[in-house]
Design a protein around this motif. Sequence first.
Motif, PDB file in Angstrom:
ATOM      1  N   LEU A   1       0.806  -1.226   0.000  1.00  0.00           N
ATOM      2  CA  LEU A   1       0.000   0.000   0.000  1.00  0.00           C
ATOM      3  C   LEU A   1       0.837   1.274   0.000  1.00  0.00           C
ATOM      4  O   LEU A   1       0.462   2.267  -0.654  1.00  0.00           O
ATOM      5  N   PRO A   2       1.971   1.315   0.713  1.00  0.00           N
ATOM      6  CA  PRO A   2       2.765   2.563   0.687  1.00  0.00           C
ATOM      7  C   PRO A   2       3.296   2.932  -0.692  1.00  0.00           C
ATOM      8  O   PRO A   2       3.669   4.097  -0.917  1.00  0.00           O
ATOM      9  N   THR A   3       3.336   1.969  -1.617  1.00  0.00           N
ATOM     10  CA  THR A   3       3.866   2.267  -2.952  1.00  0.00           C
ATOM     11  C   THR A   3       2.783   2.743  -3.916  1.00  0.00           C
ATOM     12  O   THR A   3       3.059   2.924  -5.110  1.00  0.00           O
ATOM     13  N   SER A   4       1.555   2.927  -3.448  1.00  0.00           N
ATOM     14  CA  SER A   4       0.459   3.350  -4.321  1.00  0.00           C
ATOM     15  C   SER A   4       0.724   4.745  -4.882  1.00  0.00           C
ATOM     16  O   SER A   4       1.280   5.616  -4.199  1.00  0.00           O
ATOM     17  N   GLN A   5       0.322   4.940  -6.126  1.00  0.00           N
ATOM     18  CA  GLN A   5       0.465   6.233  -6.782  1.00  0.00           C
ATOM     19  C   GLN A   5      -0.847   7.000  -6.683  1.00  0.00           C
ATOM     20  O   GLN A   5      -1.919   6.469  -7.012  1.00  0.00           O
ATOM     21  N   GLY A   6      -0.777   8.235  -6.251  1.00  0.00           N
ATOM     22  CA  GLY A   6      -1.971   9.017  -5.976  1.00  0.00           C
ATOM     23  C   GLY A   6      -2.874   9.210  -7.176  1.00  0.00           C
ATOM     24  O   GLY A   6      -4.097   9.030  -7.090  1.00  0.00           O
ATOM     25  N   TYR A   7      -2.288   9.552  -8.334  1.00  0.00           N
ATOM     26  CA  TYR A   7      -3.111   9.799  -9.518  1.00  0.00           C
ATOM     27  C   TYR A   7      -3.797   8.520  -9.995  1.00  0.00           C
ATOM     28  O   TYR A   7      -4.970   8.526 -10.388  1.00  0.00           O
ATOM     29  N   ASP A   8      -3.039   7.425  -9.995  1.00  0.00           N
ATOM     30  CA  ASP A   8      -3.640   6.149 -10.410  1.00  0.00           C
ATOM     31  C   ASP A   8      -4.770   5.751  -9.472  1.00  0.00           C
ATOM     32  O   ASP A   8      -5.842   5.311  -9.913  1.00  0.00           O
ATOM     33  N   ALA A   9      -4.515   5.888  -8.164  1.00  0.00           N
ATOM     34  CA  ALA A   9      -5.546   5.529  -7.191  1.00  0.00           C
ATOM     35  C   ALA A   9      -6.777   6.407  -7.364  1.00  0.00           C
ATOM     36  O   ALA A   9      -7.921   5.939  -7.252  1.00  0.00           O
ATOM     37  N   ALA A  10      -6.568   7.685  -7.662  1.00  0.00           N
ATOM     38  CA  ALA A  10      -7.707   8.586  -7.854  1.00  0.00           C
ATOM     39  C   ALA A  10      -8.526   8.167  -9.071  1.00  0.00           C
ATOM     40  O   ALA A  10      -9.769   8.134  -9.022  1.00  0.00           O
ATOM     41  N   MET A  11      -7.850   7.803 -10.184  1.00  0.00           N
ATOM     42  CA  MET A  11      -8.566   7.393 -11.388  1.00  0.00           C
ATOM     43  C   MET A  11      -9.262   6.044 -11.204  1.00  0.00           C
ATOM     44  O   MET A  11     -10.296   5.784 -11.830  1.00  0.00           O
ATOM     45  N   GLY A  12      -8.722   5.198 -10.359  1.00  0.00           N
ATOM     46  CA  GLY A  12      -9.310   3.881 -10.146  1.00  0.00           C
ATOM     47  C   GLY A  12     -10.431   3.872  -9.131  1.00  0.00           C
ATOM     48  O   GLY A  12     -11.551   3.402  -9.406  1.00  0.00           O
ATOM     49  N   VAL A  13     -10.161   4.427  -7.945  1.00  0.00           N
ATOM     50  CA  VAL A  13     -11.145   4.382  -6.859  1.00  0.00           C
ATOM     51  C   VAL A  13     -12.369   5.219  -7.202  1.00  0.00           C
ATOM     52  O   VAL A  13     -13.515   4.801  -6.957  1.00  0.00           O
ATOM     53  N   THR A  14     -12.151   6.414  -7.759  1.00  0.00           N
ATOM     54  CA  THR A  14     -13.307   7.245  -8.105  1.00  0.00           C
ATOM     55  C   THR A  14     -14.140   6.603  -9.223  1.00  0.00           C
ATOM     56  O   THR A  14     -15.374   6.714  -9.224  1.00  0.00           O
ATOM     57  N   ALA A  15     -13.492   5.930 -10.171  1.00  0.00           N
ATOM     58  CA  ALA A  15     -14.236   5.239 -11.232  1.00  0.00           C
ATOM     59  C   ALA A  15     -15.064   4.106 -10.649  1.00  0.00           C
ATOM     60  O   ALA A  15     -16.235   3.915 -11.024  1.00  0.00           O
TER      61      ALA A  15
ATOM     62  N   THR B   1      -8.706   2.741 -14.228  1.00  0.00           N
ATOM     63  CA  THR B   1     -10.137   2.759 -14.528  1.00  0.00           C
ATOM     64  C   THR B   1     -10.579   1.431 -15.123  1.00  0.00           C
ATOM     65  O   THR B   1     -11.671   0.934 -14.824  1.00  0.00           O
ATOM     66  N   LEU B   2      -9.729   0.847 -15.953  1.00  0.00           N
ATOM     67  CA  LEU B   2     -10.045  -0.459 -16.531  1.00  0.00           C
ATOM     68  C   LEU B   2     -10.122  -1.520 -15.427  1.00  0.00           C
ATOM     69  O   LEU B   2     -10.987  -2.411 -15.471  1.00  0.00           O
ATOM     70  N   SER B   3      -9.264  -1.438 -14.435  1.00  0.00           N
ATOM     71  CA  SER B   3      -9.340  -2.366 -13.294  1.00  0.00           C
ATOM     72  C   SER B   3     -10.635  -2.161 -12.525  1.00  0.00           C
ATOM     73  O   SER B   3     -11.246  -3.130 -12.044  1.00  0.00           O
ATOM     74  N   ALA B   4     -11.064  -0.900 -12.400  1.00  0.00           N
ATOM     75  CA  ALA B   4     -12.340  -0.634 -11.720  1.00  0.00           C
ATOM     76  C   ALA B   4     -13.490  -1.278 -12.475  1.00  0.00           C
ATOM     77  O   ALA B   4     -14.417  -1.830 -11.860  1.00  0.00           O
ATOM     78  N   VAL B   5     -13.460  -1.231 -13.806  1.00  0.00           N
ATOM     79  CA  VAL B   5     -14.501  -1.859 -14.614  1.00  0.00           C
ATOM     80  C   VAL B   5     -14.527  -3.367 -14.375  1.00  0.00           C
ATOM     81  O   VAL B   5     -15.599  -3.973 -14.239  1.00  0.00           O
ATOM     82  N   ILE B   6     -13.346  -3.989 -14.298  1.00  0.00           N
ATOM     83  CA  ILE B   6     -13.274  -5.443 -14.071  1.00  0.00           C
ATOM     84  C   ILE B   6     -13.830  -5.799 -12.700  1.00  0.00           C
ATOM     85  O   ILE B   6     -14.638  -6.728 -12.552  1.00  0.00           O
ATOM     86  N   ILE B   7     -13.404  -5.078 -11.678  1.00  0.00           N
ATOM     87  CA  ILE B   7     -13.881  -5.366 -10.316  1.00  0.00           C
ATOM     88  C   ILE B   7     -15.395  -5.216 -10.241  1.00  0.00           C
ATOM     89  O   ILE B   7     -16.093  -6.037  -9.638  1.00  0.00           O
TER      90      ILE B   7
END
Length: 717
Positions: free
Chosen positions: A226-240, A423-429
């Motif tokens: 978790l400490p290696t998470s990237q903020g922009y990627d997490a924002a695009m994924g979690v919000t999607a 975002t594509l990972s969010a679609v899969i989940i």
Amino acid sequence: MRSATVKKALGLQDSPHLHGKNVPAYESDPTVLEWLHDVFPSMGQVGEYFVGLLPFMRWIRHYNFQWFLGDLVAGITVGAVVVPQGMGYAKLANLPVQYGLYTSFMGVLIYWFFATSKDITIGPVAVMSTVVGSIITDVQKKHPDIPGPQVALSIAIMCGSIVTFMGLARLGFIVDFIPLPAIAAFMAGSAITICSGQVKQLLGETASFDTSTSAYQIIINTLKSLPTSQGYDAAMGVTALAALYILRSGFNYGARKNPRFAKLFFFLGALRTVCVILVFTLISFAVNHHRRKDPAFALVGTVPLGFGHTGVPVLTGDVIKLFASKLPACVIVLLIEHIAVSKSFGRVNNYTINPSQELIAIGITNLLGPFVGAFPATGSFSRSAIQSKSGARTPFTGIITACIVLIAMYTLTAGLYYIPKATLSAVIIHAVGDLIVPPNTIYQFWLISPLDAIIFAVGLIVALASTIPNSIYATVCLSVVVLLFRHAKAPGHFLGQAWISDRNSERPLFLPLDETEANPSIKVDRPRPGVFVYRFSEGLNYPNAGHYLDNLVQTIFKHTRRTNAEAYAKKGDRPWNDADSSDKDVSHLPVLRAIILDFSAVNNVDVTCVQNLIDVRTQLDRRSAPVPVQWHFANVKNRWTKRALTAAGFGSAPLQQVASANDDKARSDVEKGSVDMSVSSEVCDKPTEDGPRPFFHPDLTSALQKVDEYLALYPAE
């Protein structure tokens, strides 16, 4: 003429000796030639078989504009969903995203030719993609020089060949051996595994760990990273992901509150994935348009235009050997998901699918798909649900969907470059989350059958602790073991006779004695002294014959005495295992006279169970010597079973009184009961030197009547 037709249908022949109003006739034994005639198809059946290989020929002649409108709407809706899903599932298979588009196109294009379901859409699915991805990872660990697409296309061809053969051989019934708890465990375990594997990309974690291992290891490594998470990627994924669930909940709420607009809310809900992908792609384009070499977050990247990988797939024996052990799991995944989905939608929409024909459909799809770069595909539950609710009228919907995918492949590839991977990972989940079985369903399993709930739990644990293929093997093997155990230990029942009132008359009803003893309100007359009525509950064949007949013999020995108490001249002549010890008073017990076996649950018998019957007959004849035991068989429906019993020395072919259909008086006599319609041997009441010959009876009542007649003529001494 009508009488002759009835006799022919029943397999009966007129006796050459007797003629009259009530003609006695013998039921002929079945022959091997008759069996071969039933097994091998006629020319008409062969013609129907080949015509049935292309079901679309039955309905395409009636295709009309109204059907086309329904198919058009459904095809466009599904096409809009399958494009982003196909790309996401290609990533699950460790393949470039364009392979998901190839697979989506070929699945919907080919299926409609062979379809027996109007609702199913074939294409990439999450579970199959995950299995393919794990195989590619395992192969490339040992042979990094083998490209992933070659492995995926080889798997598709091999699975397609196997499934096509099963379909052509009409082996679709095999799917019925996989029970619902096993399917539910497989789906839930797969969904959790897929979701856990996508969290790394959803959060943009940069730590390196394998996402193709067991689910619990992935979850542990994800939490550690978790400490290696990237903020922009997490924002695009979690919000999607949040947007997808918020939109679904909102549209469902709107449909409930405004039933008049339920259809509109449904289409909006079906297109939520497209909307989210579009919005986040536009955001990505705005952020990364001027920094393509150094994007702010991970992007899908370049997607080739059109079909860039068409051609004859490379299929080598060395590559096949690397994944041969995983082929059974791949085939099972293809079968489980597709047949389960197609059957459920058939029940909902009031039509019946042909499982064998569906196997041909997915088999041909996976055989031809690799020629344009498609990896293994099968029926998708989520897209099939959308197609069904969108108003699809015929399988032609697949052609419309194929056109939408084709347009996307040639016109939208530039825009696909900017889709964020998170975002594509969010679609899969979001897509696979619905596969997880809710707790109330598991509780329902427990209420219906605790063993099935245990099978589900075992399958889920194995899926999370090991791999998805191992989960399939574990649940299927455990289900088969439970099935065989239940069959081998099926409880037989000794029956008693109860009487129920029907208007102004009474009729007999045979009930298990062990069940009626617990209910004193039911009055059950036990069979005559020395007479036992025994019912087989789940067939009679080699796995359960010993269990059934051991129970029969033990109960008879317990409730009867030896006919000749002085059978042993000396005390030392008595066998060590003789239950009737000399110091035990059994004079109050009756002697064994007759046994009635209810074959209503027996469809056929084999050599093992018939030999067991012969051994039991010999054993009981010793007990009743010098008078052999009477054997009666009721409700024997199968002529081969009668032939087997007759061949084993249980008597000759039965004689049946058949009233002439053209004789009104004869029919009247039958209705009044003055004519005996029971099936029995010719003259078998009196024991012969070779022992008694059995009777074959149409029901237990007539069998018990014959026993009563025998006991009246030859009472026990």
